[in-house]
Design an enzyme around this catalytic site. Sequence first.
Site, PDB file in Angstrom:
ATOM      1  N   HIS A 120      42.590  47.960  28.082  1.00 16.98           N
ATOM      2  CA  HIS A 120      42.259  46.543  28.278  1.00 16.98           C
ATOM      3  C   HIS A 120      41.076  46.230  27.351  1.00 16.98           C
ATOM      4  O   HIS A 120      40.273  47.112  27.052  1.00 16.98           O
ATOM      5  CB  HIS A 120      41.870  46.369  29.745  1.00 16.98           C
ATOM      6  CG  HIS A 120      41.630  44.970  30.205  1.00 16.98           C
ATOM      7  ND1 HIS A 120      40.465  44.300  29.938  1.00 16.98           N
ATOM      8  CD2 HIS A 120      42.390  44.116  30.936  1.00 16.98           C
ATOM      9  CE1 HIS A 120      40.519  43.094  30.486  1.00 16.98           C
ATOM     10  NE2 HIS A 120      41.682  42.959  31.096  1.00 16.98           N
ATOM     11  N   ASP A 197      38.077  53.994  33.438  1.00 15.56           N
ATOM     12  CA  ASP A 197      38.251  52.608  33.837  1.00 15.56           C
ATOM     13  C   ASP A 197      39.261  52.610  34.994  1.00 15.56           C
ATOM     14  O   ASP A 197      40.461  52.787  34.794  1.00 15.56           O
ATOM     15  CB  ASP A 197      38.775  51.804  32.635  1.00 15.56           C
ATOM     16  CG  ASP A 197      39.136  50.381  33.024  1.00 15.56           C
ATOM     17  OD1 ASP A 197      39.042  50.030  34.219  1.00 15.56           O
ATOM     18  OD2 ASP A 197      39.534  49.613  32.128  1.00 15.56           O
ATOM     19  N   GLN A 200      42.514  49.127  37.490  1.00 22.11           N
ATOM     20  CA  GLN A 200      43.876  48.986  38.033  1.00 22.11           C
ATOM     21  C   GLN A 200      44.234  50.102  39.005  1.00 22.11           C
ATOM     22  O   GLN A 200      44.951  49.883  39.973  1.00 22.11           O
ATOM     23  CB  GLN A 200      44.916  48.979  36.892  1.00 22.11           C
ATOM     24  CG  GLN A 200      44.899  47.739  36.032  1.00 22.11           C
ATOM     25  CD  GLN A 200      45.267  46.472  36.795  1.00 22.11           C
ATOM     26  OE1 GLN A 200      45.908  46.510  37.851  1.00 22.11           O
ATOM     27  NE2 GLN A 200      44.841  45.339  36.282  1.00 22.11           N
ATOM     28  N   LYS A 223      40.048  43.232  42.547  1.00 24.85           N
ATOM     29  CA  LYS A 223      41.381  43.831  42.428  1.00 24.85           C
ATOM     30  C   LYS A 223      41.667  44.770  43.605  1.00 24.85           C
ATOM     31  O   LYS A 223      42.753  45.303  43.749  1.00 24.85           O
ATOM     32  CB  LYS A 223      41.507  44.602  41.114  1.00 24.85           C
ATOM     33  CG  LYS A 223      41.455  43.691  39.876  1.00 24.85           C
ATOM     34  CD  LYS A 223      41.730  44.478  38.630  1.00 24.85           C
ATOM     35  CE  LYS A 223      41.319  43.775  37.357  1.00 24.85           C
ATOM     36  NZ  LYS A 223      42.171  42.644  36.979  1.00 24.85           N
ATOM     37  N   CYS A 358      45.177  40.766  27.805  1.00 25.34           N
ATOM     38  CA  CYS A 358      43.894  41.313  27.325  1.00 25.34           C
ATOM     39  C   CYS A 358      44.088  42.722  26.767  1.00 25.34           C
ATOM     40  O   CYS A 358      43.249  43.616  26.974  1.00 25.34           O
ATOM     41  CB  CYS A 358      42.835  41.322  28.428  1.00 25.34           C
ATOM     42  SG  CYS A 358      42.396  39.691  28.983  1.00 25.34           S
TER      43      CYS A 358
END
Length: 400
Positions: A120, A197, A200, A223, A358
């Site tokens: 991303h 990261d 998600q 999220k 993105c």
Amino acid sequence: MFLPSPWRQFFPGILALAEQQQTWLDSAATAQKPQVMIDTLSQYYQQGVANVHRAQHQPGERATRAFEAARSSIADWLQADANDTVIFTKGSTEGINLLSQALAHHFQAGDEILISAYEHHANLLPWQQLARARDLTLKVLPMDKHGHLDIDYAIRQLSTRSKVVAISALSNVIGHRQSLQPLLAAARKAGAWTVIDGAQAAVHQRPNVQQLDCDFFVCSAHKLYGPDGVGVLFARQHAVTALRHWQFGGEMVRRCDYQQAEFLPAPLGFEPGTPSTANIVAFAATLDWLQSLDSQAIAEHEARLHAAVLTGLQERGMQIIGSPNCALISFNAPQIHHSDLALLLGEQGVAVRAGHHCAMPLLQSLGLAGALRVSLAMYNNGDDIQHFFSALDQALEILQ
Ligand SMILES: Cc1ncc(COP(=O)(O)O)c(C=O)c1O
């Protein structure tokens, strides 16, 4: 299609959207909120507010207690060690920006930062800009034809010049989960800091930062069924001391005069200004609630929904991006622009994401201008999938 969600009832937003004939299949962008999150936020404000870490009065002490209890409970959810640190941020984006700036003083021209091809922009641009400013090399680790990171190749790219390996645990475009542990272990051995990261991935599998053995891990509350504008940066004990203070202001100094200052260590030294206390407390309450649910049953439910969407898309001849195995599926209809299709789905009350997600360089490398994305959460059910496919069929009939 009979696939009820026992968790749907906990999400007033998803029920309200259903009454408006709206189906939410965009949870990878942001998730709807459970009642417990809304109640905690409202209770926090209703009892009277105060700043944290600043006051001797009782409301201030109560706010500080709630704030620090939230930090402990989030560290618990991350399965962190007692010596590790949880720094509050505005979200994953801020966490990665913090790292790219707070680690910068360690790097010299020619040093390398390694990211994957599917990052991303949040895990690309901070490193890209740092590399450009400091004459570093940004190495992009390629994917194989299935859209998976080639781990063996990635390991072979490591050298003494490698300073950071920053990888997403789950791409927001490809939706494929793979084991990053061998790469993280090799990166640590090469002397690089490892950054995960988790924006998600975290909502689909509770993170275990000790098992991952990463130096840093970021995620975003919104999220994870939590509030907007809040996230965490987790740092291992040995890694947090490598960070240089990056933003400056109130409640982060031990002492200062007009010419110089001595800063507090992490976490407070990295949280200047008034934090988003209510949101942080509500985030912790959401995670506590999440942990009280049957995570295995949720994973199985999401896998059934995922399989149903994947099969339905394949049956209709849609072009699937990569081989997704978790929570989200990106696709295109042959000869149809993704925006046209998304518009017609939206008009029929189906919310999916369309565009470059993105992740422009990834889509460019795949020769795509954009794609549609269906993303799933515990509150989706068989009716949502049915609504999606009937809207898709109608849209395809118009556009083909
Ligand atoms: C993989 C990934 N990383 C980082 C981010 C940025 O998250 P936030 O906007 O909450 O900072 C996103 C958001 O979609 C994402 O999908």
